[in-house]
Design an enzyme around this catalytic site. Structure first.
Site, short mmCIF file in Angstrom:
data_model
loop_
_atom_site.label_atom_id
_atom_site.label_comp_id
_atom_site.label_asym_id
_atom_site.label_seq_id
_atom_site.Cartn_x
_atom_site.Cartn_y
_atom_site.Cartn_z
N ALA A 107 -2.16 -1.15 -12.44
CA ALA A 107 -2.90 0.00 -12.74
C ALA A 107 -2.45 1.35 -12.12
CB ALA A 107 -4.26 -0.56 -11.99
N LYS A 108 -3.36 2.39 -12.64
CA LYS A 108 -3.22 3.67 -12.06
C LYS A 108 -4.31 4.37 -12.35
CE LYS A 108 0.18 5.91 -9.73
NZ LYS A 108 1.02 5.31 -8.88
N GLY A 109 -4.87 5.35 -11.08
CA GLY A 109 -5.82 6.24 -11.27
C GLY A 109 -5.29 7.55 -11.14
#
Ligand code: NAD
Length: 416
Positions: A107-109
Protein backbone atom coordinates in the site's frame (compact mmCIF):
# COMPACT_ATOMS: atom_id res chain seq x y z
CA UNK A 1 19.51 24.32 -7.72
CA UNK A 2 18.90 21.41 -10.14
CA UNK A 3 16.09 19.26 -8.72
CA UNK A 4 15.87 15.49 -9.21
CA UNK A 5 14.41 15.17 -12.75
CA UNK A 6 10.80 14.06 -12.79
CA UNK A 7 9.50 11.28 -15.02
CA UNK A 8 6.47 9.11 -14.34
CA UNK A 9 7.15 6.47 -11.66
CA UNK A 10 3.98 4.55 -12.61
CA UNK A 11 5.20 4.05 -16.18
CA UNK A 12 8.51 2.84 -14.79
CA UNK A 13 6.86 0.45 -12.32
CA UNK A 14 4.52 -0.97 -14.98
CA UNK A 15 7.35 -1.51 -17.44
CA UNK A 16 9.32 -3.40 -14.76
CA UNK A 17 6.22 -5.48 -13.97
CA UNK A 18 5.68 -6.25 -17.65
CA UNK A 19 9.27 -7.51 -17.92
CA UNK A 20 8.79 -9.75 -14.87
CA UNK A 21 5.49 -11.16 -16.19
CA UNK A 22 7.13 -11.95 -19.55
CA UNK A 23 10.18 -13.49 -17.89
CA UNK A 24 7.94 -15.69 -15.72
CA UNK A 25 5.78 -16.62 -18.73
CA UNK A 26 2.60 -15.67 -16.87
CA UNK A 27 -0.69 -15.59 -18.82
CA UNK A 28 -2.20 -12.27 -19.96
CA UNK A 29 -5.00 -12.61 -17.34
CA UNK A 30 -2.36 -12.63 -14.62
CA UNK A 31 -0.76 -9.46 -16.08
CA UNK A 32 -4.17 -7.79 -15.91
CA UNK A 33 -4.59 -8.83 -12.27
CA UNK A 34 -1.05 -7.90 -11.25
CA UNK A 35 -1.14 -4.50 -12.99
CA UNK A 36 -4.43 -3.43 -11.35
CA UNK A 37 -4.51 -1.85 -7.87
CA UNK A 38 -7.14 -3.45 -5.62
CA UNK A 39 -8.44 -0.32 -3.90
CA UNK A 40 -7.86 3.41 -4.35
CA UNK A 41 -9.22 6.03 -1.97
CA UNK A 42 -8.87 9.72 -2.81
CA UNK A 43 -9.79 12.09 0.00
CA UNK A 44 -10.05 15.82 0.57
CA UNK A 45 -8.14 16.87 3.67
CA UNK A 46 -9.28 20.24 4.98
CA UNK A 47 -6.88 22.01 7.32
CA UNK A 48 -7.62 24.92 9.62
CA UNK A 49 -4.44 26.99 9.53
CA UNK A 50 -3.14 28.68 12.68
CA UNK A 51 -4.43 31.96 11.26
CA UNK A 52 -7.96 30.43 11.16
CA UNK A 53 -8.10 30.24 7.33
CA UNK A 54 -9.07 26.88 5.83
CA UNK A 55 -7.05 25.17 3.12
CA UNK A 56 -7.88 21.97 1.23
CA UNK A 57 -5.30 19.29 0.41
CA UNK A 58 -5.60 16.14 -1.68
CA UNK A 59 -4.85 12.84 0.02
CA UNK A 60 -4.65 9.23 -1.17
CA UNK A 61 -4.47 5.71 0.16
CA UNK A 62 -3.79 3.00 -2.39
CA UNK A 63 -4.05 -0.67 -1.36
CA UNK A 64 -2.33 -2.26 -4.30
CA UNK A 65 -2.57 -5.83 -3.07
CA UNK A 66 -3.94 -7.75 -0.09
CA UNK A 67 -3.39 -11.20 -1.56
CA UNK A 68 -0.59 -12.24 0.81
CA UNK A 69 -1.87 -10.42 3.92
CA UNK A 70 -2.88 -6.96 5.10
CA UNK A 71 -1.52 -4.19 2.91
CA UNK A 72 1.48 -2.25 4.23
CA UNK A 73 3.14 0.97 3.17
CA UNK A 74 4.24 4.46 4.14
CA UNK A 75 2.50 7.83 4.13
CA UNK A 76 4.24 10.59 2.17
CA UNK A 77 3.69 14.31 2.74
CA UNK A 78 5.13 16.07 -0.31
CA UNK A 79 3.76 18.85 -2.53
CA UNK A 80 4.42 16.92 -5.77
CA UNK A 81 2.70 13.61 -4.91
CA UNK A 82 -0.12 12.49 -7.16
CA UNK A 83 -2.22 9.39 -7.65
CA UNK A 84 0.06 7.79 -10.26
CA UNK A 85 3.09 8.05 -8.00
CA UNK A 86 1.12 6.68 -5.04
CA UNK A 87 -0.04 3.70 -7.12
CA UNK A 88 3.53 3.08 -8.30
CA UNK A 89 4.89 3.16 -4.75
CA UNK A 90 2.09 0.86 -3.52
CA UNK A 91 2.97 -1.56 -6.33
CA UNK A 92 6.64 -1.55 -5.31
CA UNK A 93 5.64 -2.29 -1.70
CA UNK A 94 3.75 -5.35 -2.95
CA UNK A 95 6.78 -6.89 -4.67
CA UNK A 96 9.05 -5.81 -1.78
CA UNK A 97 6.96 -7.57 0.89
CA UNK A 98 6.77 -10.69 -1.28
CA UNK A 99 10.52 -10.62 -1.99
CA UNK A 100 11.36 -10.48 1.73
CA UNK A 101 8.63 -13.07 2.39
CA UNK A 102 6.66 -10.85 4.76
CA UNK A 103 2.96 -11.76 5.17
CA UNK A 104 1.82 -8.42 3.71
CA UNK A 105 0.40 -6.97 0.54
CA UNK A 106 1.43 -3.48 -0.56
CA UNK A 107 0.00 0.00 0.00
CA UNK A 108 1.00 3.66 -0.01
CA UNK A 109 -0.57 6.85 1.26
CA UNK A 110 0.09 10.49 0.52
CA UNK A 111 -1.01 14.06 1.09
CA UNK A 112 0.02 16.69 -1.46
CA UNK A 113 1.40 19.14 1.09
CA UNK A 114 4.75 20.65 1.94
CA UNK A 115 5.17 19.47 5.52
CA UNK A 116 8.01 21.97 6.04
CA UNK A 117 5.47 24.79 5.67
CA UNK A 118 3.19 23.42 8.41
CA UNK A 119 3.46 24.45 12.04
CA UNK A 120 3.55 21.57 14.52
CA UNK A 121 -0.14 22.03 15.35
CA UNK A 122 -1.10 22.30 11.67
CA UNK A 123 0.85 19.11 10.97
CA UNK A 124 -1.03 17.36 13.80
CA UNK A 125 -4.45 18.56 12.58
CA UNK A 126 -3.67 17.54 8.99
CA UNK A 127 -2.39 14.11 10.05
CA UNK A 128 -5.43 13.47 12.25
CA UNK A 129 -7.89 14.57 9.55
CA UNK A 130 -6.14 12.46 6.89
CA UNK A 131 -6.21 9.47 9.27
CA UNK A 132 -9.86 10.00 9.95
CA UNK A 133 -10.62 10.17 6.18
CA UNK A 134 -8.84 6.86 5.48
CA UNK A 135 -9.91 5.26 8.78
CA UNK A 136 -12.55 2.94 7.26
CA UNK A 137 -9.93 1.07 5.24
CA UNK A 138 -6.94 0.89 7.62
CA UNK A 139 -6.39 -1.29 10.70
CA UNK A 140 -3.90 -3.84 12.04
CA UNK A 141 -5.56 -6.64 10.06
CA UNK A 142 -6.34 -4.54 6.97
CA UNK A 143 -3.71 -1.97 6.09
CA UNK A 144 -0.86 -0.68 8.25
CA UNK A 145 0.68 2.74 7.39
CA UNK A 146 4.24 3.82 8.30
CA UNK A 147 6.41 6.94 7.86
CA UNK A 148 7.81 7.97 4.48
CA UNK A 149 9.13 11.21 2.98
CA UNK A 150 7.85 14.17 5.02
CA UNK A 151 6.43 12.11 7.90
CA UNK A 152 8.04 10.58 10.97
CA UNK A 153 7.34 8.87 14.29
CA UNK A 154 5.40 11.91 15.55
CA UNK A 155 2.92 11.60 12.66
CA UNK A 156 2.60 7.89 13.44
CA UNK A 157 1.80 8.71 17.09
CA UNK A 158 -1.04 11.02 15.96
CA UNK A 159 -2.30 8.40 13.48
CA UNK A 160 -2.25 5.70 16.17
CA UNK A 161 -4.06 8.02 18.61
CA UNK A 162 -6.72 9.07 16.09
CA UNK A 163 -7.44 5.45 15.17
CA UNK A 164 -7.45 4.36 18.84
CA UNK A 165 -9.79 7.15 19.98
CA UNK A 166 -12.26 6.04 17.31
CA UNK A 167 -11.89 2.37 18.24
CA UNK A 168 -12.34 3.13 21.96
CA UNK A 169 -9.13 1.37 22.99
CA UNK A 170 -5.42 1.50 22.14
CA UNK A 171 -4.53 -0.09 18.82
CA UNK A 172 -0.73 0.22 18.51
CA UNK A 173 -0.61 -2.29 15.61
CA UNK A 174 -2.45 0.09 13.25
CA UNK A 175 0.78 1.87 12.25
CA UNK A 176 4.50 1.11 12.45
CA UNK A 177 7.40 3.50 12.92
CA UNK A 178 5.83 4.73 16.18
CA UNK A 179 7.73 6.18 19.14
CA UNK A 180 9.04 3.44 21.45
CA UNK A 181 6.74 4.34 24.35
CA UNK A 182 3.68 3.79 22.14
CA UNK A 183 4.67 0.29 21.04
CA UNK A 184 7.36 1.22 18.53
CA UNK A 185 10.23 -1.16 17.90
CA UNK A 186 13.85 -0.78 18.85
CA UNK A 187 15.90 -0.40 15.68
CA UNK A 188 13.02 0.90 13.51
CA UNK A 189 14.45 4.40 13.01
CA UNK A 190 17.69 3.11 11.58
CA UNK A 191 16.25 -0.03 9.94
CA UNK A 192 16.06 1.14 6.33
CA UNK A 193 19.56 2.65 6.46
CA UNK A 194 20.90 -0.47 8.23
CA UNK A 195 19.42 -2.61 5.45
CA UNK A 196 20.88 -0.34 2.76
CA UNK A 197 24.30 -0.80 4.38
CA UNK A 198 23.90 -4.61 4.43
CA UNK A 199 22.95 -4.46 0.73
CA UNK A 200 25.96 -2.22 -0.03
CA UNK A 201 28.33 -4.59 1.78
CA UNK A 202 27.00 -7.66 -0.05
CA UNK A 203 27.09 -5.90 -3.43
CA UNK A 204 30.73 -4.87 -2.89
CA UNK A 205 31.60 -8.45 -1.94
CA UNK A 206 29.77 -9.72 -5.04
CA UNK A 207 31.90 -7.35 -7.16
CA UNK A 208 35.11 -8.38 -5.36
CA UNK A 209 35.64 -4.86 -3.96
CA UNK A 210 36.96 -4.65 -0.37
CA UNK A 211 34.38 -3.24 2.07
CA UNK A 212 37.01 -1.65 4.29
CA UNK A 213 37.80 1.80 2.89
CA UNK A 214 35.18 1.65 0.12
CA UNK A 215 34.01 5.18 -0.71
CA UNK A 216 30.34 6.15 -0.64
CA UNK A 217 28.26 9.09 -1.94
CA UNK A 218 24.69 9.54 -0.68
CA UNK A 219 21.97 11.63 -2.34
CA UNK A 220 19.35 12.56 0.29
CA UNK A 221 20.32 12.93 3.94
CA UNK A 222 16.96 12.19 5.55
CA UNK A 223 15.78 9.17 7.51
CA UNK A 224 17.22 6.69 5.01
CA UNK A 225 20.37 8.55 3.89
CA UNK A 226 21.46 9.57 7.38
CA UNK A 227 21.15 6.10 8.93
CA UNK A 228 22.70 4.47 5.86
CA UNK A 229 25.70 6.81 6.27
CA UNK A 230 26.12 5.83 9.92
CA UNK A 231 25.77 2.12 9.14
CA UNK A 232 28.18 2.00 6.18
CA UNK A 233 30.83 3.85 8.22
CA UNK A 234 30.40 1.28 11.05
CA UNK A 235 31.19 -1.39 8.45
CA UNK A 236 34.44 0.38 7.50
CA UNK A 237 33.28 2.28 4.41
CA UNK A 238 33.89 6.03 4.09
CA UNK A 239 31.13 8.49 3.18
CA UNK A 240 32.74 11.24 1.10
CA UNK A 241 29.69 13.21 -0.09
CA UNK A 242 26.04 13.76 0.88
CA UNK A 243 23.26 15.99 -0.39
CA UNK A 244 19.77 17.16 0.48
CA UNK A 245 17.17 19.13 -1.45
CA UNK A 246 19.31 22.29 -1.16
CA UNK A 247 22.47 20.76 -2.70
CA UNK A 248 25.47 18.59 -1.93
CA UNK A 249 28.68 18.74 0.10
CA UNK A 250 31.99 16.93 0.02
CA UNK A 251 35.44 17.35 1.59
CA UNK A 252 34.16 17.15 5.20
CA UNK A 253 36.25 15.72 8.02
CA UNK A 254 33.42 13.90 9.73
CA UNK A 255 29.75 13.18 9.16
CA UNK A 256 29.05 14.61 12.63
CA UNK A 257 29.98 18.11 11.40
CA UNK A 258 27.54 17.82 8.49
CA UNK A 259 24.80 16.37 10.68
CA UNK A 260 25.10 19.05 13.36
CA UNK A 261 24.92 21.73 10.64
CA UNK A 262 21.81 20.02 9.24
CA UNK A 263 20.23 19.99 12.69
CA UNK A 264 20.92 23.66 13.33
CA UNK A 265 20.10 25.05 9.85
CA UNK A 266 17.83 22.44 8.22
CA UNK A 267 20.34 21.70 5.43
CA UNK A 268 23.78 20.19 4.90
CA UNK A 269 24.87 22.96 2.52
CA UNK A 270 27.10 25.67 3.96
CA UNK A 271 28.59 23.31 6.55
CA UNK A 272 31.77 25.23 7.47
CA UNK A 273 34.93 24.09 5.67
CA UNK A 274 33.31 21.81 3.07
CA UNK A 275 33.05 22.03 -0.74
CA UNK A 276 29.61 22.51 -2.22
CA UNK A 277 28.60 20.30 -5.17
CA UNK A 278 25.43 19.96 -7.25
CA UNK A 279 23.17 16.89 -7.22
CA UNK A 280 24.56 15.83 -10.60
CA UNK A 281 28.15 16.26 -9.45
CA UNK A 282 27.37 14.03 -6.49
CA UNK A 283 25.81 11.37 -8.75
CA UNK A 284 28.94 11.45 -10.94
CA UNK A 285 31.60 11.20 -8.20
CA UNK A 286 34.27 8.53 -8.60
CA UNK A 287 33.17 6.38 -5.65
CA UNK A 288 32.70 2.67 -5.02
CA UNK A 289 29.09 3.00 -3.86
CA UNK A 290 26.39 5.48 -4.84
CA UNK A 291 23.26 5.53 -2.67
CA UNK A 292 20.34 7.50 -4.10
CA UNK A 293 18.19 8.06 -0.99
CA UNK A 294 16.00 11.04 -1.97
CA UNK A 295 13.10 10.82 -4.40
CA UNK A 296 12.09 8.94 -7.57
CA UNK A 297 13.67 9.30 -11.02
CA UNK A 298 17.08 10.57 -10.04
CA UNK A 299 19.17 8.28 -12.29
CA UNK A 300 17.81 8.89 -15.79
CA UNK A 301 18.93 8.77 -19.42
CA UNK A 302 20.54 12.15 -18.71
CA UNK A 303 22.29 11.43 -15.40
CA UNK A 304 22.98 7.66 -15.31
CA UNK A 305 25.59 7.49 -18.13
CA UNK A 306 27.95 9.68 -16.06
CA UNK A 307 27.80 7.47 -12.95
CA UNK A 308 31.29 6.22 -12.07
CA UNK A 309 30.33 4.21 -8.96
CA UNK A 310 30.83 0.45 -9.24
CA UNK A 311 27.73 -0.23 -7.19
CA UNK A 312 24.41 1.65 -6.90
CA UNK A 313 22.31 0.81 -3.86
CA UNK A 314 18.78 2.20 -4.17
CA UNK A 315 17.85 3.59 -0.76
CA UNK A 316 15.02 5.60 -2.35
CA UNK A 317 12.02 4.05 -4.03
CA UNK A 318 12.19 4.08 -7.85
CA UNK A 319 15.27 6.35 -8.12
CA UNK A 320 16.25 4.86 -11.51
CA UNK A 321 14.26 5.09 -14.74
CA UNK A 322 14.38 2.18 -17.23
CA UNK A 323 16.67 4.26 -19.49
CA UNK A 324 18.89 5.08 -16.52
CA UNK A 325 18.96 1.40 -15.60
CA UNK A 326 20.01 0.40 -19.11
CA UNK A 327 22.85 2.96 -19.05
CA UNK A 328 24.09 1.64 -15.69
CA UNK A 329 23.96 -1.97 -16.96
CA UNK A 330 25.90 -0.98 -20.11
CA UNK A 331 28.62 0.48 -17.89
CA UNK A 332 28.82 -2.66 -15.75
CA UNK A 333 27.40 -1.00 -12.63
CA UNK A 334 25.81 -3.45 -10.18
CA UNK A 335 22.45 -2.02 -9.11
CA UNK A 336 20.84 -3.30 -5.92
CA UNK A 337 17.19 -2.49 -6.64
CA UNK A 338 14.96 -0.55 -4.26
CA UNK A 339 12.67 -3.44 -3.37
CA UNK A 340 15.71 -5.28 -2.05
CA UNK A 341 18.04 -2.48 -0.90
CA UNK A 342 15.53 -0.49 1.15
CA UNK A 343 13.48 -3.42 2.45
CA UNK A 344 15.03 -3.13 5.93
CA UNK A 345 12.36 -0.56 6.83
CA UNK A 346 9.41 -2.79 6.11
CA UNK A 347 11.17 -5.80 7.63
CA UNK A 348 11.53 -4.03 11.00
CA UNK A 349 8.01 -2.58 10.55
CA UNK A 350 6.89 -6.20 10.31
CA UNK A 351 8.80 -6.94 13.54
CA UNK A 352 7.07 -3.94 15.17
CA UNK A 353 3.63 -5.19 14.06
CA UNK A 354 4.40 -8.69 15.35
CA UNK A 355 5.60 -7.29 18.71
CA UNK A 356 2.50 -5.07 19.01
CA UNK A 357 0.17 -7.95 18.19
CA UNK A 358 1.82 -10.39 20.59
CA UNK A 359 2.38 -7.62 23.19
CA UNK A 360 5.91 -8.84 23.78
CA UNK A 361 8.96 -6.79 22.82
CA UNK A 362 12.36 -7.90 21.59
CA UNK A 363 15.83 -6.54 22.35
CA UNK A 364 17.76 -4.36 19.92
CA UNK A 365 20.24 -7.21 19.37
CA UNK A 366 17.42 -9.62 18.48
CA UNK A 367 16.05 -7.14 15.97
CA UNK A 368 19.44 -6.45 14.36
CA UNK A 369 20.12 -10.19 14.11
CA UNK A 370 16.71 -10.96 12.57
CA UNK A 371 17.00 -8.03 10.14
CA UNK A 372 20.41 -9.24 8.99
CA UNK A 373 19.11 -12.82 8.55
CA UNK A 374 16.07 -11.78 6.50
CA UNK A 375 17.99 -9.34 4.33
CA UNK A 376 20.81 -11.78 3.64
CA UNK A 377 18.31 -14.46 2.65
CA UNK A 378 16.63 -12.09 0.17
CA UNK A 379 19.99 -10.85 -1.18
CA UNK A 380 21.32 -14.40 -1.72
CA UNK A 381 18.08 -15.45 -3.41
CA UNK A 382 18.29 -12.48 -5.78
CA UNK A 383 21.98 -13.03 -6.46
CA UNK A 384 21.45 -16.73 -7.22
CA UNK A 385 18.39 -16.12 -9.39
CA UNK A 386 20.21 -13.43 -11.35
CA UNK A 387 23.21 -15.73 -11.96
CA UNK A 388 20.98 -18.69 -12.89
CA UNK A 389 18.91 -16.73 -15.43
CA UNK A 390 21.58 -14.30 -16.64
CA UNK A 391 19.49 -11.26 -15.68
CA UNK A 392 20.13 -8.16 -13.53
CA UNK A 393 19.53 -8.06 -9.78
CA UNK A 394 16.51 -5.81 -10.43
CA UNK A 395 14.99 -8.26 -12.91
CA UNK A 396 15.68 -11.12 -10.50
CA UNK A 397 14.17 -9.29 -7.50
CA UNK A 398 11.06 -8.38 -9.50
CA UNK A 399 10.71 -11.92 -10.82
CA UNK A 400 10.89 -13.40 -7.31
CA UNK A 401 8.48 -10.83 -5.78
CA UNK A 402 5.98 -10.84 -8.65
CA UNK A 403 6.22 -14.63 -8.94
CA UNK A 404 5.26 -15.07 -5.27
CA UNK A 405 2.22 -12.80 -5.62
CA UNK A 406 1.15 -14.63 -8.81
CA UNK A 407 1.53 -17.96 -7.02
CA UNK A 408 -0.63 -16.66 -4.14
CA UNK A 409 -3.30 -15.59 -6.68
CA UNK A 410 -3.24 -19.06 -8.22
CA UNK A 411 -3.57 -20.82 -4.87
CA UNK A 412 -6.31 -18.55 -3.54
CA UNK A 413 -8.30 -18.78 -6.78
CA UNK A 414 -10.79 -16.21 -7.98
CA UNK A 415 -13.90 -15.45 -5.92
CA UNK A 416 -16.70 -16.16 -6.78
P1 NAD B 1 13.10 12.04 4.33
O1 NAD B 1 12.02 13.03 4.08
O2 NAD B 1 13.49 11.72 5.71
O3 NAD B 1 14.44 12.48 3.54
C1 NAD B 1 14.45 12.80 2.18
C2 NAD B 1 15.81 13.42 1.86
O4 NAD B 1 15.87 13.67 0.45
C3 NAD B 1 16.04 14.77 2.54
O5 NAD B 1 17.41 14.91 2.85
C4 NAD B 1 15.66 15.76 1.45
O6 NAD B 1 16.26 17.03 1.63
C5 NAD B 1 16.19 15.04 0.23
N1 NAD B 1 15.55 15.50 -1.01
C6 NAD B 1 14.24 15.78 -1.22
N2 NAD B 1 14.05 16.23 -2.48
C7 NAD B 1 15.26 16.19 -3.07
C8 NAD B 1 15.71 16.56 -4.36
N3 NAD B 1 14.86 17.02 -5.28
N4 NAD B 1 17.04 16.39 -4.62
C9 NAD B 1 17.89 15.93 -3.69
N5 NAD B 1 17.51 15.59 -2.45
C10 NAD B 1 16.22 15.72 -2.15
O7 NAD B 1 12.65 10.73 3.53
P2 NAD B 1 13.16 9.24 3.75
O8 NAD B 1 12.23 8.54 4.66
O9 NAD B 1 14.62 9.26 4.04
O10 NAD B 1 12.90 8.61 2.30
C11 NAD B 1 13.82 8.79 1.23
C12 NAD B 1 13.50 7.76 0.16
O11 NAD B 1 13.59 6.44 0.71
C13 NAD B 1 12.09 7.85 -0.42
O12 NAD B 1 12.14 7.43 -1.78
C14 NAD B 1 11.32 6.82 0.39
O13 NAD B 1 10.15 6.36 -0.28
C15 NAD B 1 12.37 5.74 0.52
N6 NAD B 1 12.15 4.81 1.62
C16 NAD B 1 12.00 5.26 2.90
C17 NAD B 1 11.85 4.33 3.93
C18 NAD B 1 11.77 4.75 5.38
O14 NAD B 1 11.75 3.86 6.23
N7 NAD B 1 11.75 6.02 5.69
C19 NAD B 1 11.81 2.97 3.63
C20 NAD B 1 11.98 2.54 2.32
C21 NAD B 1 12.16 3.49 1.32
Amino acid sequence: MPAVPVENPLTTALSELRKAVEHLGLPEDEWTTLSTPRRILEVAVPLRRDNESVEMFKGYRVQYSTTRGPSKGGVRFHPDVDLDETIALAMLMTWKCALTNLPFGGAKGAVAVDSKKLSLRENERLTRRYTSEILPIIGPERDIPAPDVGTDDRNMAWMMDTYSVNAGYSVPGVVTGKPLVLGGSLGRNSATGDGVAIAAREALLAKGIPVEGATVAIQGFGKVGYWAAIAVEKMGMKVIAVSDVEGGVTGFNSLDDVFSHLQSTGSVVNTPGVDRITQTELLHLDVDVLIPAALSDSLTAATAPGVKARVVVEGANAPTTPEGDAALADNGVLVVPDILANSGGVVVSYFEWVQDNQVYFWTEAEIAERLNTLMLKAIFEVREYSAKHGITWREAANAIGVGRVAEAHRLRGLYP
